[in-house]
Motif scaffolding. Structure first.
Motif, PDB file in Angstrom:
ATOM      1  N   ASP A 154      -4.582 -34.404  -1.210  1.00  0.00           N
ATOM      2  CA  ASP A 154      -4.849 -33.941  -2.572  1.00  0.00           C
ATOM      3  C   ASP A 154      -5.982 -34.741  -3.211  1.00  0.00           C
ATOM      4  O   ASP A 154      -6.779 -34.198  -3.964  1.00  0.00           O
ATOM      5  N   GLU A 203      -0.046 -26.442  -3.034  1.00  0.00           N
ATOM      6  CA  GLU A 203      -1.037 -26.928  -4.003  1.00  0.00           C
ATOM      7  C   GLU A 203      -1.854 -25.779  -4.584  1.00  0.00           C
ATOM      8  O   GLU A 203      -2.299 -25.840  -5.720  1.00  0.00           O
ATOM      9  N   ASP A 257       1.758 -29.888  -9.417  1.00  0.00           N
ATOM     10  CA  ASP A 257       1.612 -30.094  -7.975  1.00  0.00           C
ATOM     11  C   ASP A 257       1.915 -31.520  -7.545  1.00  0.00           C
ATOM     12  O   ASP A 257       2.157 -31.780  -6.378  1.00  0.00           O
TER      13      ASP A 257
END
Length: 183
Positions: A101, A151, A163
């Motif tokens: 991420d 996500e 998320d």
């Protein structure tokens, strides 16, 4: 401050969470749980001050300026993942949510054609490649895929999904489930 510089500043804080893996290996689960709890306690106090006095406003995203910061949600998810899952599922969760991420978020902000798709691919591929050093390949593949897919889901019926909770928990559940059924 430019959008990309803000994102790099945000993600540099984000990447400090990678200390989780060596801490877990060398200090153990209980110490990591205590560390997460202590960090969450400190973060809750800081969050009250941040919201009251506008601290870190320069790097906060517009929609986060008057809301609880993403790091609180991630801390809660990391605490519960660590509490309820075995070490390998925890590592998969942390790699997807911090490394994947993190780098994916920076790529998404570059605003080139297909940057969102590229970010999703990186969010899957980078933690998967790193996980090969620590974890079983197939459960890691599933965990990284699941985390990257989750996500991409931003809203469900008009409600924003955080998320920083959904990705780590989904990755842990995916890794654990596959590893359980295919030992």
């Amino acid at each position: 401050m430019s959008e990309i510089k803000k994102e790099i500043a945000r993600k540099s804080i984000h990447f400090t969470g990678l200390i989780y893996i060596p801490a877990y290996i060398y200090l153990g689960r209980e110490v990591v749980l205590l560390g997460i709890f202590a960090a969450l306690t400190f973060s809750a106090v800081f969050e009250v001050l941040r919201l009251k006095y506008g601290l870190l406003g320069a790097i906060a995203r517009e929609y986060e300026r008057n809301k609880i910061g993403a790091y609180i949600y991630f801390g809660i998810a990391a605490f519960f993942v660590t509490l309820f899952f075995p070490v390998d599922a925890c590592f998969a969760s942390i790699l997807v949510s911090i490394l994947g991420d993190g780098v994916g978020g920076i790529i998404k902000r570059l605003n080139f054609p297909h940057s969102r798709l590229s970010a999703t691919i990186v969010m899957f591929l980078l933690p998967f490649l790193v996980s090969l050093l620590l974890l079983k390949p197939f459960p890691s593949l599933v965990a990284c895929s699941a985390g990257a897919m989750v996500e991409r889901i931003e809203r469900v019926r008009g409600h924003y999904l955080q998320d920083n909770i959904t990705v780590p928990i989904t990755a842990a559940v995916a890794y654990y489930s596959v590893n359980y059924f295919l030992p």
